[in-house]
Design a protein around this motif. Structure first.
Motif, PDB file in Angstrom:
ATOM      1  N   GLY A  24     -58.047  60.578 -10.575  1.00  0.00           N
ATOM      2  CA  GLY A  24     -57.364  60.614 -11.886  1.00  0.00           C
ATOM      3  C   GLY A  24     -58.092  61.422 -12.917  1.00  0.00           C
ATOM      4  O   GLY A  24     -59.228  61.877 -12.558  1.00  0.00           O
ATOM      5  N   GLU A  25     -57.518  61.767 -14.029  1.00  0.00           N
ATOM      6  CA  GLU A  25     -57.937  62.454 -15.240  1.00  0.00           C
ATOM      7  C   GLU A  25     -57.500  61.776 -16.240  1.00  0.00           C
ATOM      8  O   GLU A  25     -56.492  61.615 -16.666  1.00  0.00           O
ATOM      9  CB  GLU A  25     -57.681  63.836 -15.138  1.00  0.00           C
ATOM     10  CG  GLU A  25     -58.144  64.549 -16.408  1.00  0.00           C
ATOM     11  CD  GLU A  25     -58.027  66.000 -16.652  1.00  0.00           C
ATOM     12  OE1 GLU A  25     -58.329  66.702 -17.378  1.00  0.00           O
ATOM     13  OE2 GLU A  25     -57.006  66.538 -15.777  1.00  0.00           O
ATOM     14  N   ILE A  26     -58.561  61.114 -17.124  1.00  0.00           N
ATOM     15  CA  ILE A  26     -58.117  60.375 -18.370  1.00  0.00           C
ATOM     16  C   ILE A  26     -58.883  61.208 -19.472  1.00  0.00           C
ATOM     17  O   ILE A  26     -60.068  60.985 -19.646  1.00  0.00           O
ATOM     18  CB  ILE A  26     -58.604  58.820 -18.402  1.00  0.00           C
ATOM     19  CG1 ILE A  26     -58.027  58.173 -17.107  1.00  0.00           C
ATOM     20  CG2 ILE A  26     -58.332  58.184 -19.610  1.00  0.00           C
ATOM     21  CD1 ILE A  26     -58.680  56.744 -16.978  1.00  0.00           C
ATOM     22  N   GLU A  31     -67.449  60.377 -19.114  1.00  0.00           N
ATOM     23  CA  GLU A  31     -68.656  59.591 -18.392  1.00  0.00           C
ATOM     24  C   GLU A  31     -68.471  58.234 -18.839  1.00  0.00           C
ATOM     25  O   GLU A  31     -69.435  57.603 -19.521  1.00  0.00           O
ATOM     26  CB  GLU A  31     -69.840  60.258 -19.214  1.00  0.00           C
ATOM     27  CG  GLU A  31     -70.118  61.590 -19.042  1.00  0.00           C
ATOM     28  CD  GLU A  31     -71.134  62.220 -19.446  1.00  0.00           C
ATOM     29  OE1 GLU A  31     -71.438  61.859 -20.548  1.00  0.00           O
ATOM     30  OE2 GLU A  31     -71.800  63.221 -18.923  1.00  0.00           O
ATOM     31  N   GLN A  32     -67.318  57.452 -18.475  1.00  0.00           N
ATOM     32  CA  GLN A  32     -66.958  56.103 -18.861  1.00  0.00           C
ATOM     33  C   GLN A  32     -66.899  55.402 -17.605  1.00  0.00           C
ATOM     34  O   GLN A  32     -66.316  56.065 -16.650  1.00  0.00           O
ATOM     35  CB  GLN A  32     -65.931  55.797 -19.767  1.00  0.00           C
ATOM     36  CG  GLN A  32     -65.999  56.545 -21.171  1.00  0.00           C
ATOM     37  CD  GLN A  32     -66.988  55.628 -22.026  1.00  0.00           C
ATOM     38  OE1 GLN A  32     -67.343  54.647 -21.800  1.00  0.00           O
ATOM     39  NE2 GLN A  32     -67.704  56.522 -22.573  1.00  0.00           N
ATOM     40  N   ASP A  53     -66.369  62.023 -14.974  1.00  0.00           N
ATOM     41  CA  ASP A  53     -67.216  63.133 -15.589  1.00  0.00           C
ATOM     42  C   ASP A  53     -67.041  63.494 -16.817  1.00  0.00           C
ATOM     43  O   ASP A  53     -66.311  62.642 -17.638  1.00  0.00           O
ATOM     44  CB  ASP A  53     -66.901  64.245 -14.526  1.00  0.00           C
ATOM     45  CG  ASP A  53     -65.696  64.983 -14.592  1.00  0.00           C
ATOM     46  OD1 ASP A  53     -64.926  64.712 -15.427  1.00  0.00           O
ATOM     47  OD2 ASP A  53     -65.217  65.774 -13.651  1.00  0.00           O
ATOM     48  N   LYS A  54     -67.587  64.721 -17.410  1.00  0.00           N
ATOM     49  CA  LYS A  54     -67.424  64.948 -18.649  1.00  0.00           C
ATOM     50  C   LYS A  54     -65.960  65.278 -19.088  1.00  0.00           C
ATOM     51  O   LYS A  54     -65.776  65.259 -20.258  1.00  0.00           O
ATOM     52  CB  LYS A  54     -68.407  66.142 -19.153  1.00  0.00           C
ATOM     53  CG  LYS A  54     -67.942  67.301 -18.393  1.00  0.00           C
ATOM     54  CD  LYS A  54     -69.051  68.659 -18.675  1.00  0.00           C
ATOM     55  CE  LYS A  54     -68.748  69.936 -17.723  1.00  0.00           C
ATOM     56  NZ  LYS A  54     -69.481  70.747 -18.116  1.00  0.00           N
ATOM     57  N   PHE A  58     -62.062  61.621 -12.277  1.00  0.00           N
ATOM     58  CA  PHE A  58     -62.954  60.779 -11.003  1.00  0.00           C
ATOM     59  C   PHE A  58     -62.213  60.726  -9.912  1.00  0.00           C
ATOM     60  O   PHE A  58     -60.890  60.966  -9.839  1.00  0.00           O
ATOM     61  CB  PHE A  58     -62.830  59.208 -11.795  1.00  0.00           C
ATOM     62  CG  PHE A  58     -61.782  58.532 -11.615  1.00  0.00           C
ATOM     63  CD1 PHE A  58     -61.231  57.745 -10.607  1.00  0.00           C
ATOM     64  CD2 PHE A  58     -60.545  58.766 -12.489  1.00  0.00           C
ATOM     65  CE1 PHE A  58     -60.256  56.929 -10.416  1.00  0.00           C
ATOM     66  CE2 PHE A  58     -59.494  58.214 -12.644  1.00  0.00           C
ATOM     67  CZ  PHE A  58     -59.182  57.044 -11.394  1.00  0.00           C
ATOM     68  N   SER A  59     -62.579  60.160  -8.787  1.00  0.00           N
ATOM     69  CA  SER A  59     -61.890  60.007  -7.535  1.00  0.00           C
ATOM     70  C   SER A  59     -62.738  58.902  -6.829  1.00  0.00           C
ATOM     71  O   SER A  59     -63.745  58.618  -6.865  1.00  0.00           O
ATOM     72  CB  SER A  59     -62.004  61.243  -6.645  1.00  0.00           C
ATOM     73  OG  SER A  59     -63.207  61.308  -6.204  1.00  0.00           O
ATOM     74  N   VAL A  60     -61.903  57.976  -6.490  1.00  0.00           N
ATOM     75  CA  VAL A  60     -62.337  56.756  -5.659  1.00  0.00           C
ATOM     76  C   VAL A  60     -61.582  56.627  -4.212  1.00  0.00           C
ATOM     77  O   VAL A  60     -60.353  56.890  -4.111  1.00  0.00           O
ATOM     78  CB  VAL A  60     -62.299  55.553  -6.565  1.00  0.00           C
ATOM     79  CG1 VAL A  60     -60.812  55.354  -6.884  1.00  0.00           C
ATOM     80  CG2 VAL A  60     -62.856  54.242  -6.063  1.00  0.00           C
TER      81      VAL A  60
END
Length: 433
Positions: A24-26, A31-32, A53-54, A58-60
């Motif tokens: 995802g990209e929020i 960095e949360q 990231d900045k 993220f990926s999980v």
């Protein structure tokens, strides 16, 4: 043993050896921390914690095959993104605006995309049913805006989810079942039987919808429609629990999940005496217990002096200790608290005063913080000389459920063998021990 096929499905139906990825990209959420949860029983289960990231990306990995609802939230659990996945890779974009996640769009994952479409459809239906009638009442039927609303209503009537995907259709069935209005005895009786059929016959996808506890609560509520006294309610509910546990079989995973849901939905303060025999039944089981039921039993048993408190494995060593059991003292106090809790901060000066003599006499305090903001936690513990530990996971912190912590501060005084001496909410309650 009945329902052997169902048991086999439930044992491996939600998780089996495989995995898939959620990416995802929020925007505006760099960095949360994000918490990832799935549903296996009566409650959700935290399976991962990731940091964006900045760019807010993220990926999980979901560690094993999973068909059901996945919840992604910030550390406070105030902001959530729900994803329905049939063991498929998922990609989505969202943004953090005005302190909420908004404009979420799934771009990969057939079931996840269809679920988002369904959610939009439900939102439009809600507008048509609850908002448009109010607005139309304000306009003349000949006015342009009134007719525009009629046109929009017709468009909404033509909407539907495009894909007839099995998991999505199953979720819709269970969601609709969990939202039936049963305000009359006749409707309640039919509704109860419909719920029972699903509790007895469905595979583990029922748990993974996240709606099991709601269905169990509704099953019990249907039986007390029209009840006029607490005694009548208690008597009726006890009979319904006995019948339900007999039908779903307590020595199966489904039976144990139903019992865990019963413990969840019936407040101990109101139904403690009624629930006591069911804790005894669960303690007497000789089959393998679900993790959730084990946790429920651990929390319940800690009401009794002499019970052994569960161990807590520290993510990182604290003053050289790797776990709660590693800390060898004549007596220990396990203190659950948080810097955001006013009652906790009011209590801490008294804890500090108590600690001076307690330490000299061979005692130790292990303070488990339910904080989620690192800065607030670090500022709070500057003057605390005892052992401090936090995972910055608030109510998801390890030990909270197993110790049965429902409010802060909560203290557990234990002996050198980690056996409970007394549970308390104020340090003053432990002075004479």
């Amino acid at each position: 043993m009945k329902k052997m096929f169902l048991i086999a499905v439930m044992a491996c139906g939600v998780f089996s050896k495989a995995q898939f990825k959620i990416s995802g990209e929020i925007k505006n959420f760099s960095e949360q921390v994000l918490l990832v949860r799935v549903f296996e029983g009566a409650n959700d289960k935290l399976i991962n914690k990731v940091i964006t990231d900045k760019n807010g990306k993220f990926s999980v990995n979901i560690p094993e095959a999973y068909h059901g609802m996945i919840n992604i939230s910030d550390r406070s659990k105030q902001n959530n993104i729900d994803i329905l996945s049939a063991n498929e890779e998922v990609v989505f974009q969202s943004e953090f605006s005005n302190q909420i996640f908004t404009n979420t769009k799934v771009t990969k994952g057939k079931t996840a995309m269809a679920y988002q479409e369904y959610q939009s459809f439900e939102s439009y239906k809600d507008l048509k049913a609850n908002v448009f009638p109010i607005i139309k009442a304000l306009y003349d039927t000949k006015e342009e805006f009134y007719n525009a609303i009629l046109k929009e209503e017709k468009r909404i009537d033509g909407l539907s989810t495009k894909d007839n995907l099995p998991l999505l259709q199953y979720y819709i069935t269970i969601y609709d079942l969990a939202n039936v209005n049963f305000d009359s005895p006749a409707v309640a009786e039919v509704h109860q039987q419909n719920i029972l059929k699903h509790l007895m016959n469905d595979n583990a996808n029922l748990e993974s919808t996240g709606l099991l506890s709601k269905l169990v609560m509704d099953y019990l509520r249907t039986s007390i429609v029209g009840a006029t006294s607490q005694q009548q309610i208690n008597t009726t509910i006890k009979g319904e629990i006995d019948a339900l546990l007999d039908k779903v079989e307590l020595d199966t995973p489904r039976g144990q999940n139903v019992l865990s849901a019963i413990f969840n939905v019936l407040p101990a303060a109101q139904f403690g005496e009624l629930l006591a025999p069911y804790y005894d039944k669960a303690n007497a089981l000789t089959c393998e217990l679900t993790d959730e039921l084990k946790t429920n039993l651990s929390a319940h048993n800690l009401k009794n002096p002499g019970a052994v408190v569960p161990n807590i494995q520290f993510d990182q060593a604290v003053k050289g200790y790797k776990s709660l059991y590693d800390i060898q003292s004549d007596k220990k106090i396990i203190l659950f608290w948080a810097s955001w809790c006013p009652a906790c901060m009011n209590e801490m000066p008294f804890v500090k005063e108590f600690y001076n003599n307690f330490k000299k006499e061979g005692g130790e305090i292990i303070a488990i913080s339910l904080d989620f903001e690192e800065e607030g936690y670090k500022n709070a513990i500057k003057d605390f000389d005892w052992i401090n530990y936090t995972e910055l996971l608030q109510w998801d912190t390890q030990g909270v459920e197993a110790f049965g912590v429902t409010s802060t501060p909560t203290l557990f005084l234990v002996d050198k063998d980690n056996k409970l001496i007394k549970k308390a909410h104020h340090i003053s309650e432990l002075i004479d021990y």
